[in-house]
Design an enzyme around this catalytic site. Structure first.
Site, PDB file in Angstrom:
ATOM      1  N   HIS A 165       0.758  -1.121  -0.019  1.00 14.14           N
ATOM      2  CA  HIS A 165      -0.233   0.128   0.161  1.00 14.14           C
ATOM      3  C   HIS A 165       0.634   1.091   0.009  1.00 14.14           C
ATOM      4  O   HIS A 165       0.501   2.285  -0.593  1.00 14.14           O
ATOM      5  CB  HIS A 165      -1.105  -0.458   0.944  1.00 14.14           C
ATOM      6  CG  HIS A 165      -2.226  -1.353   0.920  1.00 14.14           C
ATOM      7  ND1 HIS A 165      -2.353  -2.173   1.595  1.00 14.14           N
ATOM      8  CD2 HIS A 165      -3.332  -0.672   0.217  1.00 14.14           C
ATOM      9  CE1 HIS A 165      -3.417  -3.037   1.020  1.00 14.14           C
ATOM     10  NE2 HIS A 165      -3.929  -1.960   0.057  1.00 14.14           N
ATOM     11  N   GLU A 183     -10.037 -11.111  -7.106  1.00 15.89           N
ATOM     12  CA  GLU A 183      -9.238 -11.239  -6.715  1.00 15.89           C
ATOM     13  C   GLU A 183      -9.017 -12.617  -6.148  1.00 15.89           C
ATOM     14  O   GLU A 183      -7.588 -12.577  -6.034  1.00 15.89           O
ATOM     15  CB  GLU A 183      -9.038  -9.882  -6.208  1.00 15.89           C
ATOM     16  CG  GLU A 183      -9.937  -9.970  -4.595  1.00 15.89           C
ATOM     17  CD  GLU A 183      -9.899  -8.462  -3.431  1.00 15.89           C
ATOM     18  OE1 GLU A 183      -9.153  -7.508  -3.947  1.00 15.89           O
ATOM     19  OE2 GLU A 183     -11.010  -8.512  -3.321  1.00 15.89           O
ATOM     20  N   ASP A 207      -4.804  -8.146  -5.230  1.00 12.86           N
ATOM     21  CA  ASP A 207      -4.246  -9.538  -4.566  1.00 12.86           C
ATOM     22  C   ASP A 207      -4.373 -10.445  -4.898  1.00 12.86           C
ATOM     23  O   ASP A 207      -3.391 -12.055  -4.940  1.00 12.86           O
ATOM     24  CB  ASP A 207      -5.584  -9.197  -3.983  1.00 12.86           C
ATOM     25  CG  ASP A 207      -5.805  -9.166  -3.159  1.00 12.86           C
ATOM     26  OD1 ASP A 207      -4.307  -8.899  -1.946  1.00 12.86           O
ATOM     27  OD2 ASP A 207      -6.291  -7.314  -2.089  1.00 12.86           O
ATOM     28  N   CYS A 263      -8.953  -2.979 -11.798  1.00 14.80           N
ATOM     29  CA  CYS A 263      -8.268  -1.870 -10.908  1.00 14.80           C
ATOM     30  C   CYS A 263      -7.046  -1.845  -9.991  1.00 14.80           C
ATOM     31  O   CYS A 263      -7.373  -0.852  -8.987  1.00 14.80           O
ATOM     32  CB  CYS A 263      -9.247  -0.864 -10.360  1.00 14.80           C
ATOM     33  SG  CYS A 263      -9.939  -3.010  -9.663  1.00 14.80           S
TER      34      CYS A 263
HETATM   35  C1  PEP Z   1      -6.306  -5.450  -5.305  1.00 11.90           C
HETATM   36  O1  PEP Z   1      -6.206  -6.406  -4.753  1.00 11.90           O
HETATM   37  O2  PEP Z   1      -5.862  -5.110  -6.703  1.00 11.90           O
HETATM   38  C2  PEP Z   1      -6.890  -3.221  -5.036  1.00 11.90           C
HETATM   39  C3  PEP Z   1      -7.392  -3.082  -6.302  1.00 11.90           C
HETATM   40  O3  PEP Z   1      -7.176  -3.641  -4.394  1.00 11.90           O
HETATM   41  P1  PEP Z   1      -6.254  -3.231  -2.732  1.00 11.90           P
HETATM   42  O4  PEP Z   1      -5.212  -2.977  -3.226  1.00 11.90           O
HETATM   43  O5  PEP Z   1      -6.802  -2.725  -1.964  1.00 11.90           O
HETATM   44  O6  PEP Z   1      -6.238  -4.626  -2.377  1.00 11.90           O
HETATM   45 MG    MG Z   2      -7.288  -6.104  -3.623  1.00  8.50          MG
END
Ligand code: PEP
Ligand code: MG
Length: 611
Positions: free
Chosen positions: A278, A507, A531, A573
């Site tokens: 993150h 995911e 994920d 995404c």
């Molecule tokens: C992902 O898992 O690709 C996603 C977009 O969600 P996050 O990064 O918030 O887990």
């Molecule tokens: Mg995710």
């Protein structure tokens, strides 16, 4: 028999030319070696006066075959002529396929325009800078409250004991256990219970390690010293110089990223993180050039070329001038892209690609609007839950303000667990939190939180066509249960929801094998490649040493499969959608909706215009 067999072997030579601009590099070499292994033959590569065995990847790579180089294959086998014909065809196909994959970017061509020694690095964020290197440093600042040394020492030991028992972060708990061990050893040898005696003991311990194989442990002693001082009432704060610098750090906490943007940081090099962590996602949105490089960089200054994934330690004057020129060109391209940010992204063959934004609060939603987002493809709704449990009214107001900004809005329900926790909810201690209570699974442990959030979303939607997306869905039953919860609330609270669409984050790999069933019940999918990669490869997305390339071929195969089979609207995404080098491939696979960080929107739209 074997001897007889060999007696009948003949020799044949074949001369081949490397035609791909990438040269004969790792991927085609690996494929060629695999192909060679299928034959009962002895095959060697001969080039530049050197010989490499046909089954030895490293030997072949060490021949350094570039575009336009010739090499000879010597084949000893029963029927070498047939093998030669097959291998010639296979090699030429490999070269053609590799050439077709060549992207316009210099990185894709494996280009290195610098003359000084370079280090290859993983790209987190793609601009270019050159500045003095500055190792991350924290300083102790005095707080109002102070504690005597003895008390602080006891508290530091207790805190380390607590941390070492916390199974949620195994690496951290292991380090805490080691640090506790070091600290109690030092404490047991103190000549007096004073800070001075403690500092002296730490310095002695450090001195015995200097110039030994364990010199890296010196930092651990410094760490435990700072811990004790923090308990005495000193705060640790990062210290940044007031002239431009390239930050060199092991990793950054998500909360440390924003302050960097107001410092003079020109770039960032991290040793231990992964592109899907993150903090890395936040870093990318700062537009500072950022790279991951595990090795030690001993230099006073460096070029961080985020476009090529190259670090140039102590560059020559010519290379510095080149970096400056590249950085200027990069900025000019970025400015040109910025001018067209509100225009749609149309490929050369007239395909429209919708570019949506990933946002995390009202500020990033406004930034997304300013950057030319055509909607929000992923609203990470955790922002409102971070420091306190928000009331229904608070949530309704916050979501309403977000929904006001865009006609197309996808809000994801709370996705905590894994590397994202909430201080006021108690999740069970888990050995593998990424495989535990995460995302929609909170519906089973904290149903009231998810229910309240759904109610707030439904209220804030007020007849607007809002899309609700559930994270971490593994089975159709889970999706139905979450959707039913929303329907139940709507019925109970008398809220009309014909305007609401329900979908899932794709995911978890299990969904790929149930697409036909999901197609019957979901309104849309958005692929979370961060994920999905983690769960496909079984490698934690925050793991400090293990990582998977963002566009790993196996992930691309999964995306190809999903695109070919899913019948409902589909977008991506995850971070992959914002990687310029991967975008042409995603478009080729048939994806036409990408949701990315706001800062990347102008550049990705421009990239698409050239596909
Ligand atoms: C992902 O898992 O690709 C996603 C977009 O969600 P996050 O990064 O918030 O887990
Ligand atoms: Mg995710």
């Amino acid at each position: 028999m074997d001897l007889l067999h060999r007696l009948f072997r003949k020799k044949h030579t074949l001369t081949l030319k490397v035609t791909s601009p990438n040269g004969f590099h790792l991927r085609p070499v690996a494929k060629m070696v695999n192909r060679i292994r299928e034959y009962d033959a002895v095959i060697t590569f001969n080039a530049h006066g050197k010989v490499a065995k046909g089954m030895q990847l490293n030997e072949i790579l060490s021949l350094g075959l570039n575009k336009d180089d010739w090499f000879t294959l010597t084949i000893t086998a029963k029927d070498p002529q047939t093998i030669a014909t097959e291998l010639e065809r296979y090699f030429n196909d490999l070269m053609n396929a590799d050439e077709a994959m060549v992207d316009n970017s210099a990185r894709a061509r494996g280009e290195n325009p610098y003359t000084s020694r370079i280090l290859e690095a993983t790209i987190l964020s793609d601009s270019i800078a050159c500045a003095p290197l500055y190792p991350y440093r924290e300083e102790l600042r005095e707080a109002d409250e102070h504690r005597p040394f003895g008390e602080a020492l006891a508290l530091a030991l207790d805190a380390l004991a607590l941390e070492s028992a916390d199974t949620a972060d195994r690496l951290r708990s292991e380090i805490a256990a080691v640090h506790r061990e070091l600290l109690s050893e030092i404490a047991s040898k103190l000549s007096a219970q004073t800070q001075m005696a403690f500092d002296q003991a730490i310095e002695e311990a450090k001195a015995t390690l200097a110039n030994t194989a364990n010199a890296s442990k010196i930092a651990d002693y410094e760490d435990i010293r700072q811990r004790v001082l923090a308990h005495m009432g000193y705060r640790l704060e990062p210290v940044y110089p007031d002239t431009p610098f390239i930050l060199l750090a092991d990793d950054l906490l998500p909360s440390q990223v924003a302050p960097l943007t107001t410092s003079k940081a020109a770039g960032v090099i991290l040793r231990r993180t992964s592109p899907a962590a993150h903090s890395a996602i936040l870093l990318r949105n700062t537009r500072l050039p950022a790279l991951i490089c595990e090795g030690t960089i001993e230099a006073d200054e460096a070029i961080v070329d985020g476009a090529l994934g190259i670090i140039v330690p102590d560059p020559s004057e010519d290379d510095k001038a080149l970096a400056l020129k590249r950085s200027k060109e990069y900025r000019e391209c970025a400015e040109a892209a910025f001018l067209h940010r509100h225009e749609e992204a149309l490929t050369r063959s007239n395909r429209t690609i919708r570019i949506l934004a990933n946002i995390a609060d009202l500020t990033s939603a406004k930034e997304a609007k300013e950057m030319g987002a055509e909607g929000v493809g992923l609203c990470r709704s955790e922002f409102i839950f971070t420091d306190h449990e928000p009331s229904l009214e608070e949530q309704t107001e916050a979501y309403g303000a977000l929904f006001d900004l865009f006609d197309d809005f996808t809000i994801r329900t709370l996705d905590v667990g894994g590397d994202k926790g909430l201080s006021y909810i108690k999740l069970p201690h888990e050995t593998n939190p990424f495989l535990g209570i995460r995302g929609i699974r909170l519906m089973w442990t904290h149903r009231e939180i998810i229910a309240a959030q759904l109610e707030a979303i439904l209220r804030a939607a007020r007849n607007r066509p809002i899309k609700i997306m559930f994270p971490m869905i593994a089975t159709t039953d889970e999706f139905l249960e979450a959707k039913e919860l929303a329907q139940e609330i709507a019925a109970r609270k008398n809220i009309a929801i014909s305007n609401i669409r329900f979908g899932i984050m794709l995911e978890l790999p299990s969904v790929i094998f149930a697409l036909e069933e999901f197609d019957k019940i979901v309104d849309f999918y958005s692929i979370g490649t961060n994920d999905l990669t983690q769960y496909l490869f079984g490698i934690e997305r925050t793991h400090p040493t293990l990582s998977v390339p963002v566009d790993a071929p196996i992930l691309m195969n999964a995306l190809a499969y999903i695109r070919a089979h899913a019948k409902k609207p589909l977008s991506i995404c995850g971070e992959l959608a914002g990687y310029a080098d991967a975008v042409p491939q995603l478009i080729e696979l048939g994806y036409d909706t990408l949701s990315i960080s706001p800062a990347l929107i102008p550049g990705i739209k421009e990239k698409i215009r050239n596909v």
